[in-house]
Design a protein around this motif. Sequence first.
Motif, PDB file in Angstrom:
ATOM      1  N   VAL A 113      -0.633  11.989  -1.971  1.00  0.00           N
ATOM      2  CA  VAL A 113       0.657  12.435  -2.513  1.00  0.00           C
ATOM      3  C   VAL A 113       0.730  12.074  -3.993  1.00  0.00           C
ATOM      4  CG1 VAL A 113       3.160  12.153  -2.404  1.00  0.00           C
ATOM      5  CG2 VAL A 113       1.817  12.167  -0.289  1.00  0.00           C
ATOM      6  N   ASP A 114       1.110  13.014  -4.829  1.00  0.00           N
ATOM      7  CA  ASP A 114       1.298  12.724  -6.251  1.00  0.00           C
ATOM      8  C   ASP A 114       2.588  11.946  -6.448  1.00  0.00           C
ATOM      9  OD1 ASP A 114      -1.035  14.000  -7.046  1.00  0.00           O
ATOM     10  OD2 ASP A 114      -0.025  15.943  -7.263  1.00  0.00           O
ATOM     11  N   ALA A 115       2.521  10.870  -7.216  1.00  0.00           N
ATOM     12  CA  ALA A 115       3.699  10.046  -7.462  1.00  0.00           C
ATOM     13  C   ALA A 115       3.521   9.260  -8.745  1.00  0.00           C
ATOM     14  CB  ALA A 115       3.938   9.082  -6.301  1.00  0.00           C
ATOM     15  N   SER A 116       4.635   8.971  -9.388  1.00  0.00           N
ATOM     16  CA  SER A 116       4.629   8.189 -10.616  1.00  0.00           C
ATOM     17  C   SER A 116       4.299   6.733 -10.318  1.00  0.00           C
ATOM     18  CB  SER A 116       6.005   8.277 -11.288  1.00  0.00           C
ATOM     19  OG  SER A 116       6.206   7.216 -12.187  1.00  0.00           O
ATOM     20  N   VAL A 117       3.471   6.139 -11.163  1.00  0.00           N
ATOM     21  CA  VAL A 117       3.142   4.722 -11.006  1.00  0.00           C
ATOM     22  C   VAL A 117       4.398   3.857 -11.130  1.00  0.00           C
ATOM     23  CG1 VAL A 117       2.574   4.440 -13.467  1.00  0.00           C
ATOM     24  CG2 VAL A 117       1.636   2.845 -11.781  1.00  0.00           C
ATOM     25  N   ASP A 118       5.348   4.287 -11.966  1.00  0.00           N
ATOM     26  CA  ASP A 118       6.579   3.514 -12.128  1.00  0.00           C
ATOM     27  C   ASP A 118       7.426   3.541 -10.855  1.00  0.00           C
ATOM     28  OD1 ASP A 118       6.194   2.677 -14.810  1.00  0.00           O
ATOM     29  OD2 ASP A 118       6.706   4.687 -15.485  1.00  0.00           O
ATOM     30  N   VAL A 119       7.473   4.688 -10.200  1.00  0.00           N
ATOM     31  CA  VAL A 119       8.226   4.786  -8.945  1.00  0.00           C
ATOM     32  C   VAL A 119       7.570   3.927  -7.878  1.00  0.00           C
ATOM     33  CG1 VAL A 119       8.872   6.328  -7.051  1.00  0.00           C
ATOM     34  CG2 VAL A 119       9.174   7.063  -9.428  1.00  0.00           C
ATOM     35  N   VAL A 120       6.264   4.043  -7.754  1.00  0.00           N
ATOM     36  CA  VAL A 120       5.559   3.265  -6.736  1.00  0.00           C
ATOM     37  C   VAL A 120       5.717   1.767  -6.996  1.00  0.00           C
ATOM     38  CG1 VAL A 120       3.318   2.758  -5.690  1.00  0.00           C
ATOM     39  CG2 VAL A 120       3.903   5.108  -6.297  1.00  0.00           C
ATOM     40  N   GLY A 121       5.603   1.363  -8.247  1.00  0.00           N
ATOM     41  CA  GLY A 121       5.738  -0.053  -8.572  1.00  0.00           C
ATOM     42  C   GLY A 121       7.130  -0.589  -8.314  1.00  0.00           C
ATOM     43  N   ALA A 122       8.148   0.169  -8.716  1.00  0.00           N
ATOM     44  CA  ALA A 122       9.530  -0.283  -8.534  1.00  0.00           C
ATOM     45  C   ALA A 122       9.903  -0.366  -7.054  1.00  0.00           C
ATOM     46  CB  ALA A 122      10.483   0.661  -9.261  1.00  0.00           C
ATOM     47  N   VAL A 123       9.506   0.648  -6.293  1.00  0.00           N
ATOM     48  CA  VAL A 123       9.837   0.642  -4.866  1.00  0.00           C
ATOM     49  C   VAL A 123       9.014  -0.406  -4.121  1.00  0.00           C
ATOM     50  CG1 VAL A 123       9.867   2.028  -2.756  1.00  0.00           C
ATOM     51  CG2 VAL A 123      10.572   3.044  -4.926  1.00  0.00           C
ATOM     52  N   SER A 124       7.785  -0.622  -4.542  1.00  0.00           N
ATOM     53  CA  SER A 124       6.957  -1.653  -3.912  1.00  0.00           C
ATOM     54  C   SER A 124       7.616  -3.021  -4.017  1.00  0.00           C
ATOM     55  CB  SER A 124       5.574  -1.689  -4.558  1.00  0.00           C
ATOM     56  OG  SER A 124       4.839  -0.521  -4.271  1.00  0.00           O
TER      57      SER A 124
ATOM     58  N   ALA B  55       0.837  -1.195   0.000  1.00  0.00           N
ATOM     59  CA  ALA B  55       0.000   0.000   0.000  1.00  0.00           C
ATOM     60  C   ALA B  55       0.871   1.243   0.000  1.00  0.00           C
ATOM     61  CB  ALA B  55      -0.928   0.008   1.216  1.00  0.00           C
ATOM     62  N   SER B  56       0.294   2.340  -0.448  1.00  0.00           N
ATOM     63  CA  SER B  56       0.993   3.622  -0.453  1.00  0.00           C
ATOM     64  C   SER B  56      -0.018   4.739  -0.273  1.00  0.00           C
ATOM     65  CB  SER B  56       1.759   3.825  -1.761  1.00  0.00           C
ATOM     66  OG  SER B  56       0.856   4.125  -2.820  1.00  0.00           O
ATOM     67  N   ASN B  57       0.491   5.938  -0.072  1.00  0.00           N
ATOM     68  CA  ASN B  57      -0.382   7.112  -0.022  1.00  0.00           C
ATOM     69  C   ASN B  57      -0.306   7.902  -1.328  1.00  0.00           C
ATOM     70  OD1 ASN B  57       2.251   7.977   0.399  1.00  0.00           O
ATOM     71  ND2 ASN B  57       1.697   9.552   1.901  1.00  0.00           N
ATOM     72  N   ALA B  58       0.030   7.210  -2.409  1.00  0.00           N
ATOM     73  CA  ALA B  58       0.109   7.851  -3.718  1.00  0.00           C
ATOM     74  C   ALA B  58      -1.282   8.044  -4.312  1.00  0.00           C
ATOM     75  CB  ALA B  58       0.951   6.991  -4.662  1.00  0.00           C
ATOM     76  N   ASN B  59      -1.431   9.103  -5.082  1.00  0.00           N
ATOM     77  CA  ASN B  59      -2.677   9.341  -5.808  1.00  0.00           C
ATOM     78  C   ASN B  59      -2.628   8.541  -7.109  1.00  0.00           C
ATOM     79  OD1 ASN B  59      -3.696  11.251  -3.928  1.00  0.00           O
ATOM     80  ND2 ASN B  59      -2.429  12.854  -4.850  1.00  0.00           N
ATOM     81  N   LEU B  60      -3.141   7.337  -7.062  1.00  0.00           N
ATOM     82  CA  LEU B  60      -3.122   6.460  -8.230  1.00  0.00           C
ATOM     83  C   LEU B  60      -4.530   6.002  -8.575  1.00  0.00           C
ATOM     84  CD1 LEU B  60      -0.068   4.172  -7.356  1.00  0.00           C
ATOM     85  CD2 LEU B  60      -0.092   6.172  -8.857  1.00  0.00           C
ATOM     86  N   THR B  61      -4.759   5.693  -9.831  1.00  0.00           N
ATOM     87  CA  THR B  61      -6.031   5.150 -10.264  1.00  0.00           C
ATOM     88  C   THR B  61      -6.040   3.637 -10.053  1.00  0.00           C
ATOM     89  OG1 THR B  61      -5.303   4.712 -12.535  1.00  0.00           O
ATOM     90  CG2 THR B  61      -6.157   6.934 -12.046  1.00  0.00           C
TER      91      THR B  61
ATOM     92  N   ALA C 203      -0.129 -14.131  -4.911  1.00  0.00           N
ATOM     93  CA  ALA C 203      -0.988 -12.999  -5.238  1.00  0.00           C
ATOM     94  C   ALA C 203      -0.480 -11.739  -4.545  1.00  0.00           C
ATOM     95  CB  ALA C 203      -2.426 -13.276  -4.806  1.00  0.00           C
ATOM     96  N   VAL C 204      -0.612 -10.607  -5.233  1.00  0.00           N
ATOM     97  CA  VAL C 204      -0.265  -9.296  -4.675  1.00  0.00           C
ATOM     98  C   VAL C 204      -1.463  -8.369  -4.792  1.00  0.00           C
ATOM     99  CG1 VAL C 204       1.135  -7.216  -4.924  1.00  0.00           C
ATOM    100  CG2 VAL C 204       2.200  -9.454  -5.186  1.00  0.00           C
ATOM    101  N   PHE C 205      -1.893  -7.821  -3.659  1.00  0.00           N
ATOM    102  CA  PHE C 205      -2.902  -6.770  -3.632  1.00  0.00           C
ATOM    103  C   PHE C 205      -2.164  -5.441  -3.520  1.00  0.00           C
ATOM    104  CE2 PHE C 205      -4.988 -10.500  -1.910  1.00  0.00           C
ATOM    105  CZ  PHE C 205      -6.263 -10.472  -2.471  1.00  0.00           C
ATOM    106  N   ALA C 206      -2.530  -4.472  -4.351  1.00  0.00           N
ATOM    107  CA  ALA C 206      -1.924  -3.143  -4.297  1.00  0.00           C
ATOM    108  C   ALA C 206      -3.010  -2.129  -3.990  1.00  0.00           C
ATOM    109  CB  ALA C 206      -1.240  -2.803  -5.618  1.00  0.00           C
ATOM    110  N   ALA C 207      -2.793  -1.344  -2.932  1.00  0.00           N
ATOM    111  CA  ALA C 207      -3.800  -0.391  -2.485  1.00  0.00           C
ATOM    112  C   ALA C 207      -3.204   1.002  -2.342  1.00  0.00           C
ATOM    113  CB  ALA C 207      -4.397  -0.846  -1.153  1.00  0.00           C
ATOM    114  N   SER C 208      -4.072   2.007  -2.330  1.00  0.00           N
ATOM    115  CA  SER C 208      -3.618   3.381  -2.132  1.00  0.00           C
ATOM    116  C   SER C 208      -4.663   4.161  -1.344  1.00  0.00           C
ATOM    117  CB  SER C 208      -3.359   4.078  -3.466  1.00  0.00           C
ATOM    118  OG  SER C 208      -3.025   5.447  -3.251  1.00  0.00           O
ATOM    119  N   THR C 209      -4.175   4.903  -0.344  1.00  0.00           N
ATOM    120  CA  THR C 209      -5.060   5.762   0.438  1.00  0.00           C
ATOM    121  C   THR C 209      -5.038   7.198  -0.072  1.00  0.00           C
ATOM    122  OG1 THR C 209      -3.285   6.149   2.057  1.00  0.00           O
ATOM    123  CG2 THR C 209      -4.816   4.341   2.498  1.00  0.00           C
ATOM    124  N   GLY C 210      -4.105   7.531  -0.957  1.00  0.00           N
ATOM    125  CA  GLY C 210      -4.049   8.843  -1.585  1.00  0.00           C
ATOM    126  C   GLY C 210      -3.449   9.930  -0.712  1.00  0.00           C
TER     127      GLY C 210
END
Length: 332
Positions: A283-294, A238-244, A274-281
């Motif tokens: 902070v603006d962030a790139s999906v590539d950054v969030v995915g790579a760091v995740s 999970a992250s606090n990124a603003n992602l769709t 299985a991987v669940f990916a969630a976001s609480t929103g």
Amino acid sequence: MTTAGSLVDVPGTKVGHAHDPRAWTGCTAIVWEKGALCSVDVRGSAPGTRETDLLDPTCLVDRVHAVCLSGGSGFGLDAATGVAAYLEERGIGADVGYGIVPIVPAAVLFDLSVGDPKVRPDKAMGYAAASRATDAPVQEGNVGAGCGASVGKIGGFAKAMKSGLGSASVRLPGGLVIGAVVAVNALGEVRDPATREVLAGPLNPDGLLEDSHELLIRQPFSFTGVPKGTNTTLAVVASNANLTKAELKKVAEMTHDGFARTIYPVHTMYDGDAVFAASTGGVDASVDVVGAVSAQVVAEAIARAVRSAESGGGLPAHRDLKNVRQGDGSKP
């Protein structure tokens, strides 16, 4: 990048465990009381899941209120009903006009071979896990969904080692926080993502770690003594990124790289990964950054799951091998 902390460092995230230490099984509830956008990516070929179809970006529902990870194989999916019951009592869920319906996807792992196969996580255990959900640091090791987890079954269960549940998080510039919790129940061995040291895997009769690659190529047609569907590694990142929702699907896909960096072999016909990916929103962030760091955070959580596990159910743990010389164990 230094990973520390745990999944609850992500704002709005709570985690609770419930388990039966005598039967070696349990479940973990990851709760977002205000909801979180979520998607999922299943790579293993023996999954046991609930409500994962609705996490596809083309489906209507985009927010979940919890994810339930559970032992007990298919029976353990019942734990999610308890999580939903707890949330409904507190008015947490989707308002459908005729009441509140909590959205609680779930996934299970196989731990029936470790403890009492007649005791499985049920509605009551799921309710207990949700009621214990807190933003305190996540407990690791033989807890929750990792209570009966094991690894290194590529040579048969007699060669397996005890695993567990691990968590990690990272804070990046700009306020981005990414965290993960993982229950590690793999067919293969587990390696440290930084040093490539084998942390846990199949053991020979002398208690030394065997080379999983050698075991793999000795069994070109099937793994001996390993029933199908008896392994699964489950992760929630999970992250606090603003992602769709569509971007979270990509994050879930990229996060599986963390599995590949630590587990060998991975995503087999015998695993339900299985991987669940969630976001609480927030902070603006790139999906590539969030995915790579995740992927990096999940890899660290996997290593922590093995390092924090204690021996049990007749299986030794990583900490029992600290004074034992390991075999070569190198991968090609």
